[in-house]
Design a protein around this motif. Structure first.
Motif, PDB file in Angstrom:
ATOM      1  N   GLY A   1      14.502  10.327 -15.266  1.00 50.55           N
ATOM      2  CA  GLY A   1      14.115  11.013 -14.039  1.00 50.55           C
ATOM      3  C   GLY A   1      14.509  10.269 -12.774  1.00 50.55           C
ATOM      4  N   GLY A   2      14.355   8.932 -12.767  1.00 54.61           N
ATOM      5  CA  GLY A   2      14.722   8.164 -11.588  1.00 54.61           C
ATOM      6  C   GLY A   2      16.205   8.235 -11.302  1.00 54.61           C
ATOM      7  N   SER A   3      17.024   8.201 -12.351  1.00 52.02           N
ATOM      8  CA  SER A   3      18.476   8.296 -12.164  1.00 52.02           C
ATOM      9  C   SER A   3      18.886   9.691 -11.725  1.00 52.02           C
ATOM     10  CB  SER A   3      19.188   7.915 -13.470  1.00 52.02           C
ATOM     11  OG  SER A   3      18.885   6.585 -13.838  1.00 52.02           O
ATOM     12  N   ILE A   4      18.212  10.711 -12.231  1.00 54.77           N
ATOM     13  CA  ILE A   4      18.508  12.079 -11.807  1.00 54.77           C
ATOM     14  C   ILE A   4      18.218  12.245 -10.317  1.00 54.77           C
ATOM     15  CG2 ILE A   4      17.746  14.475 -12.051  1.00 54.77           C
ATOM     16  CD1 ILE A   4      17.416  13.944 -15.047  1.00 54.77           C
ATOM     17  N   ARG A   5      17.116  11.704  -9.876  1.00 50.72           N
ATOM     18  CA  ARG A   5      16.813  11.793  -8.437  1.00 50.72           C
ATOM     19  C   ARG A   5      17.879  11.079  -7.621  1.00 50.72           C
ATOM     20  NH1 ARG A   5      15.011   8.673  -4.575  1.00 50.72           N
ATOM     21  NH2 ARG A   5      13.847   9.586  -2.820  1.00 50.72           N
ATOM     22  N   SER A   6      18.331   9.892  -8.078  1.00 52.18           N
ATOM     23  CA  SER A   6      19.377   9.169  -7.350  1.00 52.18           C
ATOM     24  C   SER A   6      20.666   9.971  -7.312  1.00 52.18           C
ATOM     25  CB  SER A   6      19.625   7.803  -8.010  1.00 52.18           C
ATOM     26  OG  SER A   6      18.471   6.995  -7.952  1.00 52.18           O
ATOM     27  N   ALA A   7      20.990  10.669  -8.413  1.00 56.35           N
ATOM     28  CA  ALA A   7      22.194  11.495  -8.437  1.00 56.35           C
ATOM     29  C   ALA A   7      22.088  12.644  -7.442  1.00 56.35           C
ATOM     30  CB  ALA A   7      22.421  12.026  -9.853  1.00 56.35           C
ATOM     31  N   VAL A   8      20.916  13.259  -7.359  1.00 58.42           N
ATOM     32  CA  VAL A   8      20.719  14.348  -6.396  1.00 58.42           C
ATOM     33  C   VAL A   8      20.823  13.826  -4.968  1.00 58.42           C
ATOM     34  CG1 VAL A   8      19.051  16.031  -5.529  1.00 58.42           C
ATOM     35  CG2 VAL A   8      19.355  15.735  -7.985  1.00 58.42           C
ATOM     36  N   VAL A   9      20.297  12.627  -4.703  1.00 62.23           N
ATOM     37  CA  VAL A   9      20.397  12.046  -3.355  1.00 62.23           C
ATOM     38  C   VAL A   9      21.865  11.813  -2.999  1.00 62.23           C
ATOM     39  CG1 VAL A   9      19.888   9.998  -1.983  1.00 62.23           C
ATOM     40  CG2 VAL A   9      18.101  11.007  -3.399  1.00 62.23           C
ATOM     41  N   THR A  10      22.649  11.287  -3.958  1.00 62.19           N
ATOM     42  CA  THR A  10      24.080  11.081  -3.710  1.00 62.19           C
ATOM     43  C   THR A  10      24.775  12.405  -3.404  1.00 62.19           C
ATOM     44  OG1 THR A  10      24.105   9.153  -5.169  1.00 62.19           O
ATOM     45  CG2 THR A  10      26.223  10.215  -4.723  1.00 62.19           C
ATOM     46  N   ALA A  11      24.470  13.455  -4.184  1.00 65.52           N
ATOM     47  CA  ALA A  11      25.070  14.773  -3.945  1.00 65.52           C
ATOM     48  C   ALA A  11      24.662  15.328  -2.588  1.00 65.52           C
ATOM     49  CB  ALA A  11      24.653  15.728  -5.059  1.00 65.52           C
TER      50      ALA A  11
ATOM     51  N   ARG B   1       0.831  -1.199   0.000  1.00 64.00           N
ATOM     52  CA  ARG B   1       0.000   0.000   0.000  1.00 64.00           C
ATOM     53  C   ARG B   1       0.867   1.250   0.000  1.00 64.00           C
ATOM     54  NH1 ARG B   1      -4.119   1.708   4.896  1.00 64.00           N
ATOM     55  NH2 ARG B   1      -5.099   3.492   3.900  1.00 64.00           N
ATOM     56  N   ILE B   2       0.496   2.196  -0.857  1.00 65.00           N
ATOM     57  CA  ILE B   2       1.174   3.494  -0.920  1.00 65.00           C
ATOM     58  C   ILE B   2       0.115   4.581  -0.760  1.00 65.00           C
ATOM     59  CG2 ILE B   2       2.501   5.085  -2.348  1.00 65.00           C
ATOM     60  CD1 ILE B   2       3.737   2.726  -3.752  1.00 65.00           C
ATOM     61  N   ARG B   3       0.318   5.449   0.218  1.00 71.90           N
ATOM     62  CA  ARG B   3      -0.562   6.608   0.365  1.00 71.90           C
ATOM     63  C   ARG B   3       0.062   7.767  -0.398  1.00 71.90           C
ATOM     64  NH1 ARG B   3      -2.976   6.759   6.532  1.00 71.90           N
ATOM     65  NH2 ARG B   3      -4.160   4.819   6.361  1.00 71.90           N
ATOM     66  N   PRO B   4      -0.526   8.142  -1.512  1.00 74.25           N
ATOM     67  CA  PRO B   4       0.117   9.135  -2.388  1.00 74.25           C
ATOM     68  C   PRO B   4       0.382  10.454  -1.673  1.00 74.25           C
ATOM     69  CG  PRO B   4      -1.705   8.047  -3.509  1.00 74.25           C
ATOM     70  CD  PRO B   4      -1.797   7.653  -2.071  1.00 74.25           C
ATOM     71  N   ALA B   5       1.584  10.975  -1.901  1.00 71.69           N
ATOM     72  CA  ALA B   5       1.958  12.270  -1.331  1.00 71.69           C
ATOM     73  C   ALA B   5       2.549  13.158  -2.425  1.00 71.69           C
ATOM     74  CB  ALA B   5       2.954  12.076  -0.193  1.00 71.69           C
TER      75      ALA B   5
ATOM     76  N   SER C   1      13.125   2.347 -18.018  1.00 69.26           N
ATOM     77  CA  SER C   1      13.197   2.411 -16.566  1.00 69.26           C
ATOM     78  C   SER C   1      13.580   3.817 -16.117  1.00 69.26           C
ATOM     79  CB  SER C   1      14.235   1.402 -16.064  1.00 69.26           C
ATOM     80  OG  SER C   1      14.360   1.470 -14.664  1.00 69.26           O
ATOM     81  N   GLY C   2      12.865   4.318 -15.101  1.00 70.50           N
ATOM     82  CA  GLY C   2      13.171   5.631 -14.556  1.00 70.50           C
ATOM     83  C   GLY C   2      12.482   6.781 -15.229  1.00 70.50           C
ATOM     84  N   THR C   3      11.598   6.509 -16.182  1.00 70.78           N
ATOM     85  CA  THR C   3      10.944   7.607 -16.908  1.00 70.78           C
ATOM     86  C   THR C   3       9.692   8.127 -16.200  1.00 70.78           C
ATOM     87  OG1 THR C   3       9.858   5.923 -18.279  1.00 70.78           O
ATOM     88  CG2 THR C   3      11.848   6.967 -19.166  1.00 70.78           C
ATOM     89  N   GLY C   4       9.327   7.565 -15.032  1.00 70.46           N
ATOM     90  CA  GLY C   4       8.229   8.130 -14.239  1.00 70.46           C
ATOM     91  C   GLY C   4       6.939   7.359 -14.278  1.00 70.46           C
ATOM     92  N   LYS C   5       6.984   6.087 -14.649  1.00 70.46           N
ATOM     93  CA  LYS C   5       5.727   5.325 -14.773  1.00 70.46           C
ATOM     94  C   LYS C   5       5.082   5.105 -13.403  1.00 70.46           C
ATOM     95  CE  LYS C   5       7.824   1.899 -16.795  1.00 70.46           C
ATOM     96  NZ  LYS C   5       9.191   2.467 -16.810  1.00 70.46           N
ATOM     97  N   THR C   6       5.848   4.648 -12.435  1.00 71.25           N
ATOM     98  CA  THR C   6       5.284   4.414 -11.102  1.00 71.25           C
ATOM     99  C   THR C   6       4.874   5.730 -10.445  1.00 71.25           C
ATOM    100  OG1 THR C   6       6.697   2.458 -10.877  1.00 71.25           O
ATOM    101  CG2 THR C   6       5.719   3.346  -8.874  1.00 71.25           C
ATOM    102  N   LEU C   7       5.683   6.761 -10.636  1.00 67.87           N
ATOM    103  CA  LEU C   7       5.321   8.075 -10.091  1.00 67.87           C
ATOM    104  C   LEU C   7       4.020   8.572 -10.705  1.00 67.87           C
ATOM    105  CD1 LEU C   7       6.018  10.590  -8.414  1.00 67.87           C
ATOM    106  CD2 LEU C   7       7.314  11.430 -10.384  1.00 67.87           C
TER     107      LEU C   7
END
Length: 695
Positions: free
Chosen positions: A648-658, A435-439, A492-498
């Motif tokens: 998009g998913g990889s960009i977010r991971s790069a920002v998290v690493t930074a 279950r995911i409660r959308p935010a 992968s990472g193009t925003g399908k799940t989001l």
């Protein structure tokens, strides 16, 4: 003080110690003893109370006739209850006399010693069969009169009279009137305590709850319910529709009803302990196994002259239907299963209930107490459109929303309604899905206009499907459901799940991601069973179902070369059939659209392609990811967006690493940190980093 009685003290009287209260009670008892012994010739008899002498009987008769108490105030409308009850149940004058004789000690304790004297046993203070016959002036051998005390006779069958002591000779068996019947005759309509947890109110009948063909069918059923008692089985397509249809018919017929919710077996529907099955203490028949106090339900319906509505039905309704069979009580049952003739000997009137409109703004508006011209301050129709709640659930959700708004100290908002509606759609999907409660919201999606427009159309379909497919009759027919099915295809990472989470958030629904580990099974047929459990639960739940990496389940059928191919194709065939009958919202994601069977694609409402972002979109993604991150002055992700082709998913991971790197230094994120994060993502993907290629 009159005859030892004292007026009750007012609520604001000063506090009195316990010992003082006991002293006052002792005084009242002494006064009552003195008042009675002054006129009782048997007061000095040491065996008083163990027997009744002729003198004692004459004293009781004189006391009752010579010192008759004042007539108690009769509740409004209660004076004719015995007469009306006799007319409704077809009781004879002899039946009425027996009922009056049996209930007399419960209404006037002066009858107790007299009955004891007439029974030749001072301990037997209720009327017996023989005493009732004597008081009615009938010989004890009168066959028709004796039949009135049998179990199948109206008094016992309707639960008005209990003939006790079956081990005694017939004429000496005691007669007892249940307390609920005595209370009803005195004007008290407090429900029987045995019905606690089993009886609830019917859902409120609001305008628009039943419309079109459903309204015509409800009016037709109302005519038959108004004409006389009958038993009806309503087969519903969706849980709650049968109850709402029955409510509309009873409202039109002007009949009150008891909503009986039988227990599943062994426990009460409210979670309390189930009483053990009693012997027939009410004269109304068995308890239908452990499904509840059926005899008390029927008796209550007879006393109040109302119908009985049973919903939901237990898994095996046969014993319950047989126990509810009564020619003098209208019974309406509602359930999703087809009628089985083995359920009972006499077939009820079986009616199919078409799918009723759900989530109508009119029903929600009425439940919220809004008038015709009142403005709630938000788009009510769009807010409640995704929810498929019935009339009773709408009323409960509205109450919960009002309570939450009062807690927040504000008027009811769309968020209050969404939260309350989700609470009414309790789901068992968490056993099979995460279950995911959308935010998130639409601002979190960075997509071209084309895919973004398709996603908004998907939400629009989910919100107005009942109007388009139901009211406007654009359903394809053939038993197809009103589900909304979409496929998200892209790398992968193009925003399908989001995107699935954003759609769920826009609709005010929870997102359930199906865990393939809980679905796929190596044993033949088990995968289909697991999928059926998921679809069945999703059908009755207001939620968005997400099959991530759907090609693992919805893959293409292949040429049958061995048994494995044959069973794999059977799984695909099952899914094709199940999707057509699905009523919920299901989204599929895949990295390779070509892997999805064309037959699945034809059944989808929308296919949304998620393109790999170009340099401009990548720059927008970098900036969006940095919105809430403390950044150094002059930071510029343009170089990262231009030189690193990341989704998009990889960009977010790069920002998290930074961000972690900067947090370790206790400094803001710099452009160098972003470049380091981007290089990390390139290496993870096995790609050559631009700076390491000698450029």
């Amino acid at each position: 003080m009159t005859d030892g009685a004292a007026a009750p003290a007012p609520a604001d009287a000063p506090e009195v110690p316990l010992l003082a209260r006991l002293a006052r009670l002792r005084e009242r008892v002494a006064a009552l003893v003195e008042a009675r012994s002054a006129n009782d010739p048997t007061a000095a008899d040491p065996l008083r109370g163990l027997y009744l002498s002729d003198e004692a009987v004459r004293h009781h008769l004189r006391r009752e006739t010579g010192h008759a108490p004042a007539e108690p105030e009769t509740p409004e409308g209660a004076e004719d209850r015995l007469h009306r009850l006799a007319l409704r149940l077809g009781l004879t004058s002899f039946d009425v006399s027996v009922l009056l004789i049996a209930v007399a000690p419960d209404l006037d304790r002066g009858f107790e010693p007299l009955y004891g004297y007439l029974n030749d046993d001072v301990s037997r203070r209720r009327a017996t069969v023989g005493l009732a016959l004597d008081l009615c002036g009938l010989p004890t051998t009168h066959a028709d009169a004796r039949d009135a005390f049998h179990r199948a006779a109206p008094l016992s069958a309707c639960g008005l009279l209990v003939v006790e002591d079956p081990e005694r000779p017939f004429l000496s068996r005691s007669l007892r009137v249940p307390d609920r019947v005595a209370a009803h005759l005195l004007g008290d309509d407090t429900p029987d305590a045995a019905l606690d947890g089993y009886v609830r109110g019917l859902p409120p009948f609001g305008a628009g709850a039943v419309s079109g063909n459903g309204e015509q069918a409800a009016h037709q059923l109302a005519k038959h319910l108004a004409a006389g008692p009958l038993t009806v089985y309503l087969r519903e397509q969706r849980q709650g529709d049968g109850l709402l249809f029955a409510t509309a018919a009873l409202h039109t017929a002007g009949r009150d009803a008891l909503h009986f919710t039988p227990g599943p077996g062994g426990e009460r529907p409210d979670g309390g302990d189930q009483r053990p099955d009693d012997p027939d203490t009410t004269g109304g028949g068995a308890r239908a196994g452990s499904h509840g106090p059926v005899a008390e339900i029927l008796r209550e319906a007879r006393l109040l002259d109302c119908a009985v509505v049973v919903s939901p039905l237990p898994e095996r309704p046969g014993p319950l239907l047989r126990a509810l069979a009564a020619r003098d009580v209208p019974v309406v049952l509602a359930g999703p299963n087809p009628y089985d003739p083995d359920w009972c000997e006499s077939d009820p009137l079986v009616l199919d209930v078409d799918r009723l409109p759900s989530g109508r703004a009119e029903a929600w508006s009425a439940a919220l107490g809004l008038g015709a011209g009142d403005d709630p301050g938000f788009d009510l129709a769009a807010t409640v459109g995704p929810y498929r709640l019935g009339g009773d659930r709408i009323a409960r959700a509205a109450r919960a929303a009002l309570d939450r708004a009062a807690y927040d100290g504000s008027p009811v908002t769309a968020d209050h309604l969404r939260l309350a509606a989700r609470q009414q759609s309790a789901s068992g999907l968490e056993r099979h899905a995460r279950r995911i409660r959308p935010a998130v919201d639409w601002d979190d999606l960075v997509l071209p206009d084309g895919p973004l427009g398709h996603l908004r159309e998907l939400a629009l379909r989910a919100r107005f499907r009942d109007r388009v497919l139901g009211d406007w009759r654009l359903s394809a027919g053939g038993g197809r459901g009103r589900g909304v099915l979409g496929l998200f295809a892209g790398d992968s990472g193009t925003g399908k799940t989001l995107a699935a989470e954003v759609v769920a958030a826009d609709l005010g629904l929870d997102l359930y991601v199906v865990q393939l580990s809980s679905v796929v099974d190596k044993f033949v047929g088990e995968t289909e069973k697991n999928l059926e459990r998921i679809f069945t639960e999703a059908d009755r739940t207001d939620a968005v179902l997400l099959f991530d990496e759907a090609d693992a389940v919805f893959g293409k059928r292949s040429e049958v070369k061995d048994a494995h191919d044959r069973y794999a194709n059977m799984e695909s065939a099952y899914l094709l059939q199940r999707l057509e009958a699905f009523d919920g919202i299901a989204l599929l994601t895949t990295n390779l659209r070509a892997n999805i069977d064309d037959a699945f694609t034809r059944r989808l409402d929308l296919v949304v392609d998620f393109p790999f972002p170009d340099a401009e979109q990548r720059l927008a993604l970098w900036r969006h990811s940095l919105v809430h991150v403390p950044c150094a002055d002059g930071i510029d992700p343009t170089e990262c967006a231009r030189d690193f082709e990341l989704a998009g998913g990889s960009i977010r991971s790069a920002v998290v690493t930074a961000a972690y790197t900067a947090a370790g230094r206790s400094e803001p994120v710099t452009t160098a940190d972003l470049l380091a994060g981007a290089r990390r993502e390139y290496r993870k993907a096995g790609r050559l980093v631009p700076g390491e290629m000698g450029f």
